[in-house]
Design a protein around this motif. Structure first.
Motif, PDB file in Angstrom:
ATOM      1  N   LEU A   1       0.238  -1.852  10.887  1.00 49.69           N
ATOM      2  CA  LEU A   1       0.072  -0.414  11.107  1.00 49.69           C
ATOM      3  C   LEU A   1       0.345   0.016  12.527  1.00 49.69           C
ATOM      4  O   LEU A   1       0.758   1.141  12.783  1.00 49.69           O
ATOM      5  N   THR A   2       0.039  -0.854  13.465  1.00 45.61           N
ATOM      6  CA  THR A   2       0.206  -0.467  14.850  1.00 45.61           C
ATOM      7  C   THR A   2       1.657  -0.661  15.273  1.00 45.61           C
ATOM      8  O   THR A   2       1.962  -0.589  16.447  1.00 45.61           O
ATOM      9  N   LEU A   3       2.531  -0.894  14.305  1.00 42.37           N
ATOM     10  CA  LEU A   3       3.970  -1.107  14.522  1.00 42.37           C
ATOM     11  C   LEU A   3       4.205  -2.234  15.510  1.00 42.37           C
ATOM     12  O   LEU A   3       5.235  -2.303  16.151  1.00 42.37           O
TER      13      LEU A   3
ATOM     14  N   ALA B   1       3.238  -2.433  18.299  1.00 43.27           N
ATOM     15  CA  ALA B   1       3.384  -1.949  19.668  1.00 43.27           C
ATOM     16  C   ALA B   1       2.079  -2.048  20.443  1.00 43.27           C
ATOM     17  O   ALA B   1       2.068  -2.156  21.651  1.00 43.27           O
ATOM     18  N   VAL B   2       0.968  -1.987  19.717  1.00 47.79           N
ATOM     19  CA  VAL B   2      -0.329  -2.118  20.378  1.00 47.79           C
ATOM     20  C   VAL B   2      -0.825  -3.512  20.059  1.00 47.79           C
ATOM     21  O   VAL B   2      -1.047  -3.832  18.916  1.00 47.79           O
ATOM     22  N   LYS B   3      -0.942  -4.325  21.053  1.00 41.08           N
ATOM     23  CA  LYS B   3      -1.323  -5.716  20.773  1.00 41.08           C
ATOM     24  C   LYS B   3      -2.829  -5.854  20.565  1.00 41.08           C
ATOM     25  O   LYS B   3      -3.601  -5.177  21.188  1.00 41.08           O
TER      26      LYS B   3
ATOM     27  N   PHE C   1      -2.824  -6.412   7.895  1.00 42.11           N
ATOM     28  CA  PHE C   1      -2.617  -4.999   7.611  1.00 42.11           C
ATOM     29  C   PHE C   1      -2.625  -4.194   8.903  1.00 42.11           C
ATOM     30  O   PHE C   1      -1.744  -3.379   9.162  1.00 42.11           O
ATOM     31  N   ILE C   2      -3.611  -4.454   9.738  1.00 44.78           N
ATOM     32  CA  ILE C   2      -3.746  -3.671  10.972  1.00 44.78           C
ATOM     33  C   ILE C   2      -2.617  -3.991  11.943  1.00 44.78           C
ATOM     34  O   ILE C   2      -2.070  -3.095  12.581  1.00 44.78           O
TER      35      ILE C   2
ATOM     36  N   PHE D   1      -6.178  -4.547   1.112  1.00 46.27           N
ATOM     37  CA  PHE D   1      -6.605  -4.310   2.491  1.00 46.27           C
ATOM     38  C   PHE D   1      -7.727  -5.254   2.887  1.00 46.27           C
ATOM     39  O   PHE D   1      -7.688  -5.870   3.948  1.00 46.27           O
ATOM     40  N   PHE D   2      -8.713  -5.396   2.002  1.00 46.98           N
ATOM     41  CA  PHE D   2      -9.840  -6.245   2.376  1.00 46.98           C
ATOM     42  C   PHE D   2      -9.458  -7.706   2.455  1.00 46.98           C
ATOM     43  O   PHE D   2      -9.951  -8.439   3.297  1.00 46.98           O
TER      44      PHE D   2
ATOM     45  N   VAL E   1      -6.998  -1.140  -2.039  1.00 50.92           N
ATOM     46  CA  VAL E   1      -8.231  -1.424  -1.306  1.00 50.92           C
ATOM     47  C   VAL E   1      -8.492  -2.928  -1.283  1.00 50.92           C
ATOM     48  O   VAL E   1      -8.822  -3.504  -0.237  1.00 50.92           O
TER      49      VAL E   1
ATOM     50  N   ILE F   1       1.880   6.101  19.559  1.00 52.59           N
ATOM     51  CA  ILE F   1       2.070   5.857  18.126  1.00 52.59           C
ATOM     52  C   ILE F   1       1.257   6.830  17.303  1.00 52.59           C
ATOM     53  O   ILE F   1       1.714   7.333  16.271  1.00 52.59           O
TER      54      ILE F   1
ATOM     55  N   THR G   1       0.833  -1.215   0.000  1.00 52.32           N
ATOM     56  CA  THR G   1       0.000   0.000   0.000  1.00 52.32           C
ATOM     57  C   THR G   1       0.857   1.251   0.000  1.00 52.32           C
ATOM     58  O   THR G   1       0.594   2.191  -0.747  1.00 52.32           O
ATOM     59  N   PHE G   2       1.867   1.292   0.855  1.00 48.02           N
ATOM     60  CA  PHE G   2       2.735   2.474   0.915  1.00 48.02           C
ATOM     61  C   PHE G   2       3.329   2.789  -0.463  1.00 48.02           C
ATOM     62  O   PHE G   2       3.301   3.925  -0.922  1.00 48.02           O
TER      63      PHE G   2
ATOM     64  N   PRO H   1       0.039   3.395  24.899  1.00 51.24           N
ATOM     65  CA  PRO H   1       0.849   3.002  23.745  1.00 51.24           C
ATOM     66  C   PRO H   1       0.217   3.424  22.422  1.00 51.24           C
ATOM     67  O   PRO H   1       0.908   3.881  21.511  1.00 51.24           O
TER      68      PRO H   1
ATOM     69  N   VAL I   1      -6.421   3.916   3.175  1.00 45.90           N
ATOM     70  CA  VAL I   1      -5.852   2.946   2.246  1.00 45.90           C
ATOM     71  C   VAL I   1      -5.636   3.553   0.858  1.00 45.90           C
ATOM     72  O   VAL I   1      -4.725   3.182   0.147  1.00 45.90           O
TER      73      VAL I   1
ATOM     74  N   LEU J   1      -5.701   2.679  15.272  1.00 44.74           N
ATOM     75  CA  LEU J   1      -4.774   2.490  16.391  1.00 44.74           C
ATOM     76  C   LEU J   1      -5.555   2.365  17.695  1.00 44.74           C
ATOM     77  O   LEU J   1      -5.290   1.498  18.529  1.00 44.74           O
TER      78      LEU J   1
ATOM     79  N   GLN K   1      -6.908  -7.948   5.842  1.00 42.68           N
ATOM     80  CA  GLN K   1      -7.163  -6.934   6.839  1.00 42.68           C
ATOM     81  C   GLN K   1      -6.438  -7.111   8.158  1.00 42.68           C
ATOM     82  O   GLN K   1      -5.859  -6.181   8.694  1.00 42.68           O
TER      83      GLN K   1
ATOM     84  N   TYR L   1      -6.500   6.591  10.378  1.00 47.34           N
ATOM     85  CA  TYR L   1      -5.330   5.886  10.913  1.00 47.34           C
ATOM     86  C   TYR L   1      -5.375   5.867  12.443  1.00 47.34           C
ATOM     87  O   TYR L   1      -5.227   4.814  13.073  1.00 47.34           O
TER      88      TYR L   1
END
Lengths: 282, 294
Positions: A276-278, A280-282, A272-273, A265-266, A262, B215, A211-212, B211, B113, B174, A269, B170
């Motif tokens: 995105l949260t690197l 760090a967020v479980k 992807f998520i 992503f679908f 898109v 971010i 995507t990036f 957290p 996206v 998060l 999904q 985004y």
């Protein structure tokens, strides 16, 4: 759970919530829906100023064939794939190795190398622009897909390393220790022990990087020009210049450009998520 | 442990690192320093460079356009932060378990996206003074149409609003992920203590979302300082350069029809880099602290 589940509230609240949901979504996506609707309008509707009403005729086939027949949009799309796919493979492959090295081994420069990747990943593109363009020119790769992809691979390796390293760190260390006791060589530990466990991280990064890179516009304008090499983002910009006020074509082009990320992503999904949260967020 | 095994273990990390580090050094780390060097030269990108010392920076001090860009960067940074509370708000709204909610969450995430080029086109059209939806609504309420993108007073805000759309999406994702991890027992305990609504959010939920907030701040700051695509698509810096930011002004100076002033452009990029370095250092410092705790 916070806020309190709707079902624990009075029934009227539940009904209100269920009605509010589609309305909120409609408002949120209104600009996009308008584009989708306009992409099937006729040129007559556009000149008559019917931008926001229901299209008088559904021109879905006409408009979409028109953009593919009269413009190099097909070429742009193909270029986008040619840049994006090698970048995904390259950046993920490199970062599997760097992430492994930084997560598994203790050596003095470890944190330093890691921070180099993290910091580099956040720098403004503009500070790289002049030297990278110059380097690409000198290698004879200016205005080639290879030149653009090589830069993307290098730059995305920063983010990917951050992600991979944290992911491998969270794997049980005993697995590696046990393999070492058995006398398994380091390269085989990487290939047979760690790599199979990295599949979710590889999946997450692949969709994210796809995507990036697909959506990259800045580097496309800096390193390429013309429809033979430019990806769809830059192509859309130049088409927008040609299609003054032909909003039905601009819209159709925008929709075509948006479909691959898109769809990605679908389809993926969850991965992807996670990306995105690197992580760090479980 | 045998000696070859130890040797292998000191050598292995560098072998695994070599290709990635090499690529990254050549394309990212070295160019940063090269840009710094170029910023002390006058250079058209092709011919000989001429050393001008701090000349480019001195010129920047007197450059009206530079101050406009810097001011706009600050506006971007401040207003972009709205994406964080807005994202939290939508996340709280969607954090339910009714039928079809998963699809709703995905669709709300949509704007992030798609490419900023598409977002820019969509919004230019939304703002169009004669037939854009915004002005259709405004005029139907009896007010005069506002040509947002052609008016120096509104143009930056108009572009930021377009940028906030994907950025809010985004931040929302998060927070949705963060809310999933909030400890239900603490929520129940809070309920027994009669904490509800705002108090519950502030004292029980938000601390657990730290957290996610961290971010969200990092990606929003970086998004704000990287703002280039939308400006290029929607206004090309106009009207009369009033919507430029440093990232855009730099590109314009270095590559556009206004001439190829690589040195001057590099100087602008260095200023932008110095602003960014504050955030990068803060991020690295936090990571360093977290690492030490492990």
């Amino acid at each position: 759970m916070f806020p309190a589940p709707i079902d624990r509230r009075p029934a009227a609240v539940g009904v209100a919530y269920r009605t509010a949901l589609p309305i909120a979504l409609l408002l949120w996506l209104l600009p996009l829906l308008a584009v989708a609707l306009t992409s099937i309008r006729s040129a007559g509707d556009i000149t008559a100023g019917n931008y926001w009403g229901w299209p008088t005729t559904i021109n879905i086939v006409e408009n979409y064939t028109a953009i593919f027949e009269n413009t190099p949009i097909g070429k742009y799309i193909l270029n986008s794939f040619k840049v994006t796919i090698p970048t995904v493979i390259g950046a993920v492959a490199l970062s599997c190795m760097t992430g492994f090295a930084l997560a598994v081994y203790r050596f003095r420069a470890n944190l330093l190398v890691f921070f180099m990747f993290v910091a580099g990943n956040f720098v403004p593109f503009q500070i790289l622009m002049v030297p990278v363009r110059d380097l690409t020119l000198q290698m004879g790769l200016y205005n080639t897909i290879t030149g653009l992809a090589l830069f993307h691979i290098a730059f995305q390796t920063g983010f990917c390393t951050l992600f991979m390293r944290n992911f491998i760190r969270a794997l049980p260390r005993e697995l590696i220790e046990a393999a070492r006791v058995e006398g398994v060589s380091e390269i085989r530990i990487f290939w047979f022990v760690v790599l199979p466990l990295m599949k979710p991280a590889i999946a997450a990064l692949s969709v994210l990087i796809f995507t990036f890179i697909w959506n990259d516009y800045f580097w496309a304008t800096v390193l390429t020009q013309g429809s033979d090499t430019q990806p769809i983002t830059a192509g859309l910009y130049s088409l927008n210049g040609q299609w003054v006020a032909a909003w039905h074509l601009v819209s159709a082009g925008s929709i075509v450009a948006a479909i691959p990320p898109v769809a990605m992503f679908f389809l993926m999904q969850r991965h992807f998520i996670a990306g995105l949260t690197l992580g760090a967020v479980k | 442990m045998s000696i070859p095994a130890i040797n292998q273990r000191t050598l292995a990390p560098w072998i695994f690192l070599a290709p990635g580090v090499l690529f990254f050094l050549v394309y990212v780390i070295v160019p940063i320093f090269q840009s710094m060097e170029i910023s002390f030269y006058a250079w058209d990108g092709l011919g000989e460079r001429t050393w001008v010392g701090t000349g480019n920076y001195v010129e920047l001090m007197d450059d009206e356009a530079f101050y406009t860009s810097l001011k706009n960067n600050v506006i971007w940074l401040v207003l972009y932060m709205l994406a964080i509370p807005a994202g939290l708000f939508i996340a709280l709204f969607l954090n339910q378990t009714v039928w079809g909610i998963r699809l709703y969450k995905s669709l709300f995430f949509f704007p992030f996206v798609i490419s900023q080029v598409v977002v820019g086109l969509v919004f230019s059209w939304f703002y169009d003074p004669s037939y854009g939806l915004m002005n259709v609504i405004i005029t139907s309420l009896g007010f005069d149409a506002i040509p947002v993108l052609a008016d120096e007073r509104y143009v930056t805000y108009g572009i930021i609003a377009a940028g906030l759309w994907p950025q809010t999406a985004y931040c929302m994702i998060l927070y949705l992920t963060g809310l999933n991890a909030v400890d239900p027992e603490q929520i129940e305990a809070g309920r027994l203590d009669n904490a509800r609504g705002w108090r519950m959010l502030w004292y029980v939920v938000l601390p657990q979302l730290k957290p996610a907030t961290f971010i969200a701040v990092v990606v929003t700051v970086i998004g704000a300082l990287r703002s280039f695509d939308l400006i290029s698509i929607m206004t090309d810096g106009g009207p009369w350069g009033s919507s430029r930011v440093l990232a855009f002004y730099m590109y314009e100076q270095a590559f556009s029809e206004y001439g190829f002033r690589m040195g001057y452009g590099a100087a602008i990029a260095v200023v932008l880099f110095l602003i960014m370095i504050i955030y990068i250092s803060a991020f690295l410092y936090k990571m360093y602290r977290d690492e030490r705790d492990l």
